[in-house]
Design an enzyme around this catalytic site. Structure first.
Site, PDB file in Angstrom:
ATOM      1  N   MET A  39      -4.005  12.720  -1.699  1.00  0.00           N
ATOM      2  CA  MET A  39      -2.854  13.612  -1.853  1.00  0.00           C
ATOM      3  C   MET A  39      -3.331  14.988  -2.328  1.00  0.00           C
ATOM      4  SD  MET A  39       0.355  11.293  -2.843  1.00  0.00           S
ATOM      5  CE  MET A  39       0.176  11.303  -4.595  1.00  0.00           C
ATOM      6  N   GLY A  40      -4.617  15.269  -2.145  1.00  0.00           N
ATOM      7  CA  GLY A  40      -5.135  16.595  -2.522  1.00  0.00           C
ATOM      8  C   GLY A  40      -5.390  16.716  -4.014  1.00  0.00           C
ATOM      9  N   LEU A  96      -8.185  17.650  -5.389  1.00  0.00           N
ATOM     10  CA  LEU A  96      -9.350  16.767  -5.412  1.00  0.00           C
ATOM     11  C   LEU A  96     -10.262  17.021  -6.605  1.00  0.00           C
ATOM     12  CD1 LEU A  96     -10.251  16.922  -1.606  1.00  0.00           C
ATOM     13  CD2 LEU A  96      -8.665  15.399  -2.793  1.00  0.00           C
ATOM     14  N   GLY A 123     -13.914  12.249  -8.392  1.00  0.00           N
ATOM     15  CA  GLY A 123     -13.597  10.874  -7.980  1.00  0.00           C
ATOM     16  C   GLY A 123     -13.305  10.810  -6.476  1.00  0.00           C
ATOM     17  N   HIS A 124     -12.529  11.785  -5.977  1.00  0.00           N
ATOM     18  CA  HIS A 124     -12.243  11.802  -4.533  1.00  0.00           C
ATOM     19  C   HIS A 124     -13.527  12.028  -3.733  1.00  0.00           C
ATOM     20  CE1 HIS A 124      -8.258  13.207  -6.193  1.00  0.00           C
ATOM     21  NE2 HIS A 124      -7.852  12.261  -5.362  1.00  0.00           N
ATOM     22  N   GLY A 168     -10.147   4.441  -4.254  1.00  0.00           N
ATOM     23  CA  GLY A 168     -10.692   4.408  -5.603  1.00  0.00           C
ATOM     24  C   GLY A 168     -10.111   3.254  -6.408  1.00  0.00           C
ATOM     25  N   LEU A 169     -10.984   2.570  -7.152  1.00  0.00           N
ATOM     26  CA  LEU A 169     -10.544   1.427  -7.954  1.00  0.00           C
ATOM     27  C   LEU A 169      -9.763   1.821  -9.200  1.00  0.00           C
ATOM     28  CD1 LEU A 169     -13.521  -1.057  -7.627  1.00  0.00           C
ATOM     29  CD2 LEU A 169     -11.109  -1.544  -7.142  1.00  0.00           C
ATOM     30  N   SER A 228      -6.084  13.401 -11.433  1.00  0.00           N
ATOM     31  CA  SER A 228      -5.384  14.695 -11.349  1.00  0.00           C
ATOM     32  C   SER A 228      -4.489  14.877 -12.569  1.00  0.00           C
ATOM     33  CB  SER A 228      -4.494  14.741 -10.107  1.00  0.00           C
ATOM     34  OG  SER A 228      -5.229  14.386  -8.985  1.00  0.00           O
TER      35      SER A 228
HETATM   36  O1  PAF Z   1      -4.105   7.292  -4.004  1.00  0.00           O
HETATM   37  C1  PAF Z   1      -3.495   8.218  -3.420  1.00  0.00           C
HETATM   38  O2  PAF Z   1      -3.842   9.394  -3.535  1.00  0.00           O
HETATM   39  C2  PAF Z   1      -2.289   7.888  -2.571  1.00  0.00           C
HETATM   40  O3  PAF Z   1      -1.531   6.866  -3.113  1.00  0.00           O
HETATM   41  C3  PAF Z   1      -2.649   7.590  -1.097  1.00  0.00           C
HETATM   42  C4  PAF Z   1      -3.491   6.331  -0.976  1.00  0.00           C
HETATM   43  C5  PAF Z   1      -3.372   8.756  -0.490  1.00  0.00           C
HETATM   44  C6  PAF Z   1      -1.357   7.339  -0.279  1.00  0.00           C
HETATM   45  O4  PAF Z   1      -0.512   8.458  -0.318  1.00  0.00           O
END
Ligand code: PAF
Length: 288
Positions: free
Chosen positions: A30-31, A33, A36-37, A149-150, A188
């Site tokens: 969902m941006g 970032l 972790g992303h 991510g866990l 975030s």
């Molecule tokens: O973990 C997230 O950022 C969101 O829940 C995902 C998996 C991108 C779905 O919108």
């Protein structure tokens, strides 16, 4: 890195790769970032030739009281980070591309049982929104592999269960939580913490670790383990440090049902409010 927002552009690029015999890994986000992303993108490189990421702030997974309009949007910063991490294609659809009929006339995916408690209870409808958008994104990207991510442990189980139940030909790769030196899980939402709150926040992870140790010690001594009593003690210590525990439970690592004596693969799931932020964290405990 190429950025596209139209479905036709996404499909054309993935089709071209497929025709060359290349495999595709997908990192939905969902941006906003953080490291972790980026660790998800790094992991994705180990599993496929090409990496597709998406940035879509999914309205279906936000509750009525959750402020989607103020969700942080940092597109150009995110694009730079994804480019530096070697992402090949970024998909940035708008809500009307993903939900042309709006949210209420749209089919949805509901994953029972694993969606029910914990964050599913605190955020009604949240996991239906997650499962639905991830299913749609999977159908659009058609990846071989997708990385999650866990830190969002329950989310990973919901998605894994959806993939199994609906026979989706996609391998889900869970990726370990990235943490600050203090132990605080990267999120975030940490951006909402004041300096004092940031100092207090690691108490959440510390008490999950304490609880995991108590469980392992009890198991090693073949004692009967009071999961509920120990979880209560950990929650009390977290609250004592100024956080407010939303839930803290010891569960079966896959079904997420409350842990029982015979379970050897466990996970401790927790959420706690710290100032304006609702922090979640978890710790897996393997007893055999
Ligand atoms: O973990 C997230 O950022 C969101 O829940 C995902 C998996 C991108 C779905 O919108």
């Amino acid at each position: 890195m190429k950025t596209v927002s139209q479905i036709s552009e996404l499909r054309a690029q993935v089709k071209a790769w497929r025709q060359q015999g290349l495999t595709v890994a997908f990192v939905p986000t969902m941006g906003n970032l953080h490291a972790g992303h980026i660790s998800l993108v790094d992991e994705a490189h180990k599993h496929a030739d090409k990496i597709v990421a998406s940035i879509f702030v999914n309205p279906m997974q936000f509750g009525v009281n959750e402020d989607i309009d103020n969700y942080p949007r940092t597109m150009s910063d995110d694009q730079q980070k994804l480019t530096a991490a070697g992402t090949d294609l970024l998909f940035t659809p708008t809500p009307d591309i993903i939900y042309p009929k709006g949210l209420t006339k749209q089919s949805f995916v509901e994953v029972p049982n694993v969606s029910d408690g914990y964050c599913g209870e605190s955020r009604p409808g949240h996991f239906r929104g997650v499962a639905t958008v991830v299913c749609k994104l999977f159908n659009l990207v058609q990846p071989d592999v997708a990385c999650f991510g866990l830190k969002d442990y329950q989310q990973v189980q919901v998605i894994q269960t959806m993939v199994e139940d609906l026979s989706m030909p996609i391998t889900i790769v869970p990726v370990a939580t990235s943490r600050e030196e203090s132990g605080l899980a990267l999120s975030s939402r940490n951006g909402y913490l004041t300096a004092d709150e940031k100092e207090a926040a690691p108490v959440l992870q510390q008490n999950l670790q304490w609880l995991a140790d108590q469980i392992s010690i009890g198991f090693a001594k073949s004692d009967s383990i009071d999961f509920i009593g120990l979880a209560r003690q950990a929650a009390k210590a977290i609250n004592h440090a100024g956080l407010h525990t939303d839930y803290l439970h010891v569960c079966h690592a896959k079904t997420l049902q409350p842990a029982s004596e015979d379970d050897t693969q466990l996970v401790i799931l927790a959420a706690a409010h710290c100032g304006k932020a609702r922090l979640i964290d978890n710790l897996q405990v393997s007893l055999a």
